[in-house]
Design a protein around this motif. Structure first.
Motif, PDB file in Angstrom:
ATOM      1  N   ALA A  72     -34.717  41.539  23.705  1.00 61.90           N
ATOM      2  CA  ALA A  72     -35.325  40.421  24.441  1.00 61.90           C
ATOM      3  C   ALA A  72     -35.964  39.388  23.516  1.00 61.90           C
ATOM      4  N   LYS A  73     -36.257  39.779  22.282  1.00 64.71           N
ATOM      5  CA  LYS A  73     -36.875  38.845  21.333  1.00 64.71           C
ATOM      6  C   LYS A  73     -35.845  38.196  20.402  1.00 64.71           C
ATOM      7  N   GLY A  74     -34.556  38.419  20.677  1.00 64.17           N
ATOM      8  CA  GLY A  74     -33.510  37.771  19.890  1.00 64.17           C
ATOM      9  C   GLY A  74     -33.220  38.413  18.553  1.00 64.17           C
ATOM     10  N   ARG A  75     -33.354  39.731  18.494  1.00 58.65           N
ATOM     11  CA  ARG A  75     -33.121  40.425  17.223  1.00 58.65           C
ATOM     12  C   ARG A  75     -32.375  41.739  17.427  1.00 58.65           C
ATOM     13  N   VAL A  76     -31.783  42.203  16.366  1.00 64.99           N
ATOM     14  CA  VAL A  76     -31.207  43.552  16.313  1.00 64.99           C
ATOM     15  C   VAL A  76     -31.748  44.202  15.047  1.00 64.99           C
ATOM     16  N   MET A  77     -31.942  45.503  15.111  1.00 61.28           N
ATOM     17  CA  MET A  77     -32.422  46.234  13.944  1.00 61.28           C
ATOM     18  C   MET A  77     -31.881  47.644  14.007  1.00 61.28           C
ATOM     19  N   ALA A  78     -31.364  48.102  12.874  1.00 64.97           N
ATOM     20  CA  ALA A  78     -30.808  49.450  12.812  1.00 64.97           C
ATOM     21  C   ALA A  78     -30.820  49.932  11.365  1.00 64.97           C
ATOM     22  N   SER A  79     -30.562  51.211  11.186  1.00 62.29           N
ATOM     23  CA  SER A  79     -30.436  51.797   9.861  1.00 62.29           C
ATOM     24  C   SER A  79     -28.988  52.227   9.670  1.00 62.29           C
ATOM     25  N   TRP A  80     -28.399  51.805   8.552  1.00 59.67           N
ATOM     26  CA  TRP A  80     -27.002  52.118   8.258  1.00 59.67           C
ATOM     27  C   TRP A  80     -26.985  53.013   7.024  1.00 59.67           C
ATOM     28  N   GLY A  81     -26.550  54.235   7.189  1.00 59.16           N
ATOM     29  CA  GLY A  81     -26.449  55.172   6.076  1.00 59.16           C
ATOM     30  C   GLY A  81     -25.170  54.941   5.301  1.00 59.16           C
ATOM     31  N   VAL A  82     -25.186  53.990   4.376  1.00 56.51           N
ATOM     32  CA  VAL A  82     -23.997  53.656   3.584  1.00 56.51           C
ATOM     33  C   VAL A  82     -23.680  54.855   2.697  1.00 56.51           C
ATOM     34  N   ASN A  83     -22.511  55.447   2.890  1.00 58.78           N
ATOM     35  CA  ASN A  83     -22.139  56.628   2.127  1.00 58.78           C
ATOM     36  C   ASN A  83     -20.625  56.667   1.920  1.00 58.78           C
ATOM     37  N   ARG A  84     -19.905  57.148   2.931  1.00 57.85           N
ATOM     38  CA  ARG A  84     -18.452  57.277   2.799  1.00 57.85           C
ATOM     39  C   ARG A  84     -17.765  55.952   2.544  1.00 57.85           C
ATOM     40  N   GLU A  85     -18.371  54.858   3.034  1.00 63.54           N
ATOM     41  CA  GLU A  85     -17.792  53.536   2.851  1.00 63.54           C
ATOM     42  C   GLU A  85     -17.665  53.175   1.371  1.00 63.54           C
ATOM     43  N   LEU A  86     -18.522  53.748   0.536  1.00 61.34           N
ATOM     44  CA  LEU A  86     -18.519  53.409  -0.886  1.00 61.34           C
ATOM     45  C   LEU A  86     -17.192  53.745  -1.553  1.00 61.34           C
ATOM     46  N   ARG A  87     -16.471  54.733  -1.017  1.00 64.92           N
ATOM     47  CA  ARG A  87     -15.165  55.086  -1.599  1.00 64.92           C
ATOM     48  C   ARG A  87     -14.144  53.976  -1.394  1.00 64.92           C
ATOM     49  N   LEU A  88     -14.341  53.149  -0.375  1.00 64.29           N
ATOM     50  CA  LEU A  88     -13.397  52.075  -0.059  1.00 64.29           C
ATOM     51  C   LEU A  88     -13.824  50.720  -0.611  1.00 64.29           C
ATOM     52  N   LEU A  89     -15.003  50.648  -1.189  1.00 62.14           N
ATOM     53  CA  LEU A  89     -15.532  49.374  -1.663  1.00 62.14           C
ATOM     54  C   LEU A  89     -15.554  49.319  -3.181  1.00 62.14           C
ATOM     55  N   ALA A  90     -14.966  48.267  -3.733  1.00 61.48           N
ATOM     56  CA  ALA A  90     -14.991  48.061  -5.180  1.00 61.48           C
ATOM     57  C   ALA A  90     -16.388  47.601  -5.592  1.00 61.48           C
ATOM     58  N   ASN A  91     -16.684  47.712  -6.866  1.00 60.21           N
ATOM     59  CA  ASN A  91     -17.941  47.165  -7.366  1.00 60.21           C
ATOM     60  C   ASN A  91     -17.960  45.667  -7.095  1.00 60.21           C
ATOM     61  N   GLY A  92     -19.136  45.155  -6.784  1.00 58.98           N
ATOM     62  CA  GLY A  92     -19.278  43.721  -6.560  1.00 58.98           C
ATOM     63  C   GLY A  92     -19.829  43.419  -5.186  1.00 58.98           C
ATOM     64  N   ASP A  93     -19.706  42.145  -4.801  1.00 54.83           N
ATOM     65  CA  ASP A  93     -20.267  41.662  -3.540  1.00 54.83           C
ATOM     66  C   ASP A  93     -19.265  41.788  -2.400  1.00 54.83           C
ATOM     67  N   HIS A  94     -19.782  42.191  -1.232  1.00 52.35           N
ATOM     68  CA  HIS A  94     -18.966  42.337  -0.023  1.00 52.35           C
ATOM     69  C   HIS A  94     -19.679  41.634   1.121  1.00 52.35           C
ATOM     70  N   GLU A  95     -18.959  40.742   1.808  1.00 45.88           N
ATOM     71  CA  GLU A  95     -19.560  39.995   2.912  1.00 45.88           C
ATOM     72  C   GLU A  95     -19.674  40.883   4.146  1.00 45.88           C
ATOM     73  N   ILE A  96     -20.860  40.883   4.744  1.00 52.04           N
ATOM     74  CA  ILE A  96     -21.127  41.572   6.000  1.00 52.04           C
ATOM     75  C   ILE A  96     -21.306  40.479   7.050  1.00 52.04           C
ATOM     76  N   MET A  97     -20.616  40.612   8.177  1.00 50.66           N
ATOM     77  CA  MET A  97     -20.659  39.587   9.215  1.00 50.66           C
ATOM     78  C   MET A  97     -21.243  40.139  10.507  1.00 50.66           C
ATOM     79  N   LEU A  98     -22.177  39.407  11.086  1.00 48.21           N
ATOM     80  CA  LEU A  98     -22.677  39.687  12.422  1.00 48.21           C
ATOM     81  C   LEU A  98     -21.836  38.807  13.339  1.00 48.21           C
ATOM     82  N   VAL A  99     -21.147  39.415  14.299  1.00 53.85           N
ATOM     83  CA  VAL A  99     -20.213  38.672  15.153  1.00 53.85           C
ATOM     84  C   VAL A  99     -20.607  38.809  16.620  1.00 53.85           C
TER      85      VAL A  99
END
Length: 121
Positions: A72-99
């Motif tokens: 109701a206040k125009g926000r979202v908040m959560a905790s993301w346990g980044v773990n298994r995703e690291l095997r698919l991500l190369a070193n460097g910057d990765h864009e995260i999109m809120l859609v």
């Protein structure tokens, strides 16, 4: 961290542009990342996407609670346990999109992956 999050929520009560924040935004190993979206439309359906393994992937369900709807206040908040995703991500910057529910990008931010060097045996 509580002070930072408290300040962010106070700021969210004034009119601001759509914003997506990851804290921390740099990971090297299994990490709990706080995801915060601000300045959104109350009740709006939203999701979180990123490129993983060369495929645009919905990662909304990886966060707890799942990123699905703006409060109701125009926000979202959560905790993301980044773990298994690291095997698919190369070193460097990765864009995260809120859609939105149509897949239109509302806000973006970067997640930087810096994998630790392999241990020598």
């Amino acid at each position: 961290m509580a002070v930072v999050l408290g300040a962010l929520f106070l700021l969210s009560s004034v009119a601001i542009a759509h914003e997506l924040i990851l804290f921390p935004n740099k990971v090297a190993k299994k990490t709990a990342v706080t995801v915060i979206g601000l300045g959104l439309t109350a009740g709006q359906e939203v999701g979180l996407r990123m490129m993983m393994g060369g495929v645009l992937s919905d990662v909304s369900f990886l966060a707890k609670p799942a990123i699905e709807k703006v409060d109701a206040k125009g926000r979202v908040m959560a905790s993301w346990g980044v773990n298994r995703e690291l095997r698919l991500l190369a070193n460097g910057d990765h864009e995260i999109m809120l859609v939105d529910s149509d897949g239109n990008t509302i806000a973006t931010t970067m997640l930087t992956v810096a994998k630790p060097p392999k241990k020598k045996k």
